[in-house]
Design a protein around this motif. Structure first.
Motif, PDB file in Angstrom:
ATOM      1  N   ALA A 292      72.934  21.950 -17.110  1.00  0.00           N
ATOM      2  CA  ALA A 292      73.610  23.225 -17.372  1.00  0.00           C
ATOM      3  C   ALA A 292      73.607  24.053 -16.093  1.00  0.00           C
ATOM      4  O   ALA A 292      72.582  24.164 -15.428  1.00  0.00           O
ATOM      5  N   VAL A 293      74.760  24.593 -15.742  1.00  0.00           N
ATOM      6  CA  VAL A 293      74.873  25.436 -14.556  1.00  0.00           C
ATOM      7  C   VAL A 293      75.124  26.867 -15.021  1.00  0.00           C
ATOM      8  O   VAL A 293      75.987  27.112 -15.852  1.00  0.00           O
ATOM      9  N   ASP A 294      74.320  27.814 -14.509  1.00  0.00           N
ATOM     10  CA  ASP A 294      74.429  29.190 -14.993  1.00  0.00           C
ATOM     11  C   ASP A 294      75.537  29.978 -14.310  1.00  0.00           C
ATOM     12  O   ASP A 294      76.124  30.876 -14.893  1.00  0.00           O
ATOM     13  N   ALA A 295      75.778  29.668 -13.052  1.00  0.00           N
ATOM     14  CA  ALA A 295      76.827  30.399 -12.324  1.00  0.00           C
ATOM     15  C   ALA A 295      77.290  29.549 -11.166  1.00  0.00           C
ATOM     16  O   ALA A 295      76.610  28.602 -10.784  1.00  0.00           O
ATOM     17  N   GLU A 296      78.471  29.881 -10.641  1.00  0.00           N
ATOM     18  CA  GLU A 296      78.909  29.152  -9.461  1.00  0.00           C
ATOM     19  C   GLU A 296      79.462  30.103  -8.410  1.00  0.00           C
ATOM     20  O   GLU A 296      79.961  31.181  -8.725  1.00  0.00           O
ATOM     21  N   ILE A 297      79.296  29.679  -7.164  1.00  0.00           N
ATOM     22  CA  ILE A 297      79.937  30.370  -6.050  1.00  0.00           C
ATOM     23  C   ILE A 297      80.864  29.322  -5.450  1.00  0.00           C
ATOM     24  O   ILE A 297      80.427  28.419  -4.765  1.00  0.00           O
ATOM     25  N   PRO A 298      82.167  29.417  -5.790  1.00  0.00           N
ATOM     26  CA  PRO A 298      83.065  28.324  -5.410  1.00  0.00           C
ATOM     27  C   PRO A 298      83.511  28.416  -3.958  1.00  0.00           C
ATOM     28  O   PRO A 298      83.150  29.353  -3.247  1.00  0.00           O
ATOM     29  N   GLY A 299      84.309  27.439  -3.525  1.00  0.00           N
ATOM     30  CA  GLY A 299      84.900  27.480  -2.190  1.00  0.00           C
ATOM     31  C   GLY A 299      84.444  26.353  -1.287  1.00  0.00           C
ATOM     32  O   GLY A 299      83.415  25.752  -1.516  1.00  0.00           O
ATOM     33  N   CYS A 300      85.259  26.058  -0.280  1.00  0.00           N
ATOM     34  CA  CYS A 300      84.924  25.015   0.687  1.00  0.00           C
ATOM     35  C   CYS A 300      85.267  25.498   2.083  1.00  0.00           C
ATOM     36  O   CYS A 300      86.370  25.282   2.542  1.00  0.00           O
TER      37      CYS A 300
END
Lengths: 248, 460
Positions: A130-138
């Motif tokens: 389970a992942v609680d939050a994400e900080i997307p981008g590359c």
């Protein structure tokens, strides 16, 4: 969270460019560090591997059975788990190999010794834990990292834009790529990057993942009307979004 | 502090042995990617074996490139590494341009050389200040120094910020730039950006001088260890080359770039998911010290002065001094960049129409010097401009065998040392190479590629 929350950084298959963005906070990193205790940050610090912590930032995709096991241990030791960057959040470029036969990529790279090393399809973290939050981008945007971390430390649920990159692009004053006869995934991709790639002369590659409720049917119509081949669309779609089951 | 004599002094002070032991440094810290150091110690305290293992997950970039359009290739290879994403892009573009017979302008050349300097500064300063320095200061990280050595840490951060800003002005951002395209630039920096860059570069020299003084003051903490090896780097008659040149060696003839496979004969070993390489000697070294050894005469005046201050003279056979060679290169990069910026400013930037690209089948190979050494990309394209085969030979992979051979040469001198000391010295050795391990784990089996089966595209 306690007075000095413990944070940790971990990584799996990826280029470590996201942790580099954290290091690139420069003086602001010192400020951030005065509010937290870093218990593991292998890239810049000597110290233990998996430590109990309040927030774990995890970079990279899962590609091996031992990765999945290590990720589960990280999950068990972290109150809050944040996927850092495209590889962790959506699988990212690593998923390109998921579209070819395992024998092909093993042999191509390691020849007859291709069976020496464990590998499998590349997956985002959420397919294992389970992942609680994400900080997307590359790579991730360091300012977004600072904001999300601040929100977490204040006990708030971190917020990400739910509209597409087109909004950022208009704000940046860019000419629409489709008007230039070029393809672009800004129409379905989650905003928040300030349309970084389009502004620099490229197009949106979709590295921040799809915006919630992205209208794929409309996107397909636009692509078709602009006359792009199915293969060209597929090329772009698979660049970062190879893990999604959505067809475009 | 850790010269030859002191190592023996520590040995006599070591505690009595407690049976056969094993030191296992799992996932060495302050390096990019995952590597392990394994040491076997006999009951009497004799160090029997030291091993350098690479455990990073393989990522298969060369396979991932198959069938991809030439316009996307440098964006994909950029993702091999966050730290040297610019170098991968530049090497990739060069190989593609060669394969598709695309010429680039003087202006594009100058801007790409600037981009490589920017990346060298970014990466070298990260290594010198944040990865290697803590070993010499006896702390777990540079951030721990912020209390005791605030001024020095702030200076290091300021130098690094300069390098990031340099990269942003030229490439649009610090990591994975978006401006580069085959044939030139999708977007150019403005003249204002270049003026700003000139000021930034000129102002950074005193700060770099303070880093040099700091490192010079720690010079006696560098272990006195020497092992002569083969040094390989790009060489050119007119410059300290980063962007192009011939492949040079301290023990072999120089060769054109397209013969790179003959100098980077790769092989697999079980202890590493990254390949190893050798040429004339049993292993060879690439990177800042190799470049310094082969090309020191072409350094700028300031860089030569820095080398003298740091007590670095060619030929240098001490791998622990790679870090100081990087620092010398930082001065060179700033001074050479100032010349490039001046030239661009006096000529003025022109928006060049993107050259007409005529798709054709072809092969191309490139070599570029990136922070950790010489990087090769080679591609074959079909007549639609899609990748048929790809090969990337990454510097860290060329260094793995050399790291192992250094460890072996160091092994007899480690016997009797306290375990913490053995671990520290070996970790310092590996860190000196500044390995970029996640880069190095996706290399192509070159022998097999020769008798390659026909292209198999991935999709139907």
């Amino acid at each position: 969270m306690g007075a000095k929350p413990k944070i940790a950084f971990y990584d799996f298959a990826g280029c470590e460019g996201d942790q580099l963005q954290v290091a690139n906070l420069e003086e602001r990193l010192l400020e951030l560090l005065s509010h937290v205790e870093v218990v593991s940050f292998r890239e810049v610090m000597t110290g233990g591997d998996i430590e109990p912590c309040d927030v774990a930032f995890v970079e990279g995709s899962v590609t091996r059975p031992e990765d999945a096991e290590r990720l589960r241990r990280i999950r068990d030791n972290s109150a809050y788990l944040v996927a850092l960057g495209a590889c962790a959040a959506i699988g990212g470029v690593n998923c390109l190999k998921n579209f070819m036969e395992e024998d092909v990529y093993r042999e191509r790279v390691y020849g007859s010794q291709g069976r020496w090393f464990a590998t499998g399809p590349a997956r985002p973290l959420r397919s294992v834990v389970a992942v609680d939050a994400e900080i997307p981008g590359c790579p991730i945007d360091k300012n977004e990292f600072a904001r999300v971390t601040k929100e977490l430390l204040l006990g708030r649920t971190p917020w990400l834009p739910d509209y597409p990159v087109c909004v950022d692009c208009k704000a940046a004053g860019n000419v629409c790529r489709f008007d230039l006869g070029r393809m672009c995934l800004g129409i379905i991709t989650r905003a928040g990057c300030g349309a970084a790639c389009v502004t620099e002369g490229a197009h949106c590659w979709g590295c921040r993942g799809m915006a919630p409720k992205a209208n794929l049917d409309a996107a397909r119509q636009i692509m078709d009307r602009a006359g792009f081949s199915r293969r060209a669309v597929q090329d772009l779609f698979r660049f970062y979004l190879g893990d999604t089951s959505a067809a475009l | 502090m850790y010269n030859d004599n002191d190592i023996s002094a520590l040995a006599t002070a070591a505690e009595p042995s407690t049976g056969p032991r094993r030191i296992d440094v799992h996932h060495l810290t302050r390096v990019e990617g995952h590597g392990n150091i394994v040491v076997r110690i006999a009951a009497d305290g004799t160090v029997e074996q030291c091993r350098w293992e690479v455990s990073e997950a393989p990522r298969f970039f060369e396979a991932m490139l198959l069938g991809r359009d030439y316009q996307d290739v440098h964006h994909i290879t950029s993702r091999i590494c966050g730290i040297c994403s610019i170098g991968h892009q530049v090497a990739s573009l060069q190989a593609t341009e060669q394969a598709l017979n695309i010429r680039v302008s003087e202006q594009t050349l100058a801007l790409r050389k600037l981009a490589l300097h920017a990346e060298n500064l970014q990466s070298h300063l990260l290594h010198i200040g944040f990865l290697a320095l803590p070993d010499y200061m006896g702390v777990p990280s540079t951030l721990h120094l912020a209390e005791t050595h605030r001024e020095e840490v702030l200076n290091l951060i300021a130098c690094r910020r300069m390098s990031n800003e340099f990269s942003r002005l030229v490439c649009g951002r610090t990591t994975h730039p978006q401006r580069f395209v085959p044939g030139g630039f999708a977007r150019l920096p403005s003249m204002d950006d270049l003026h700003q860059l000139r000021v930034l570069l000129a102002e950074s020299l005193p700060g770099l001088g303070r880093v040099i003084d700091l490192c010079a003051s720690l010079r006696d903490r560098v272990p006195a260890f020497e092992r002569e090896t083969e040094y390989i780097a790009l060489v050119a008659p007119s410059e300290y080359p980063l962007y192009w040149g011939h492949i040079g060696s301290s023990m072999d003839d120089r060769r054109p770039v397209d013969q790179y496979e003959q100098m980077t004969r790769e092989y697999l070993v079980r202890q590493s998911t990254a390949k190893w390489a050798r040429n004339k000697a049993e292993s060879f070294m690439v990177g800042a010290l190799s470049r310094f050894n082969l090309n020191h005469a072409q350094l700028t005046d300031g860089a030569r002065k820095a080398a003298a201050t740091l007590g670095l003279a060619a030929p240098c056979h001490n791998p622990f001094l790679i870090t100081l060679a990087q620092l010398v290169e930082c001065v060179h990069s700033v001074e050479d960049s100032l010349l490039l910026v001046e030239a661009l400013l006096s000529r003025g930037l022109r928006h060049e129409a993107s050259s007409k690209i005529k798709l054709q089948a072809g092969r191309g190979a490139s070599a570029v010097e990136v922070p950790r050494g010489i990087l090769f990309h080679a591609y074959e394209y079909d007549e639609q401009g899609r990748v048929v085969s790809a090969d990337c030979v990454i510097p860290t992979n060329q260094n793995h065998a050399n790291i192992q051979k250094d460890m072996e040469a160091l092994t007899p001198r480690l016997s009797g040392l306290p375990e913490s000391e053995i671990e520290r010295l070996l970790s310092m050795l590996v860190r000196a190479y500044d390995p970029c391990i996640s880069c190095s784990t996706h290399l192509l089996e070159t022998e097999q590629r020769k008798a390659e089966r026909p292209v198999r595209f991935i999709r139907t």
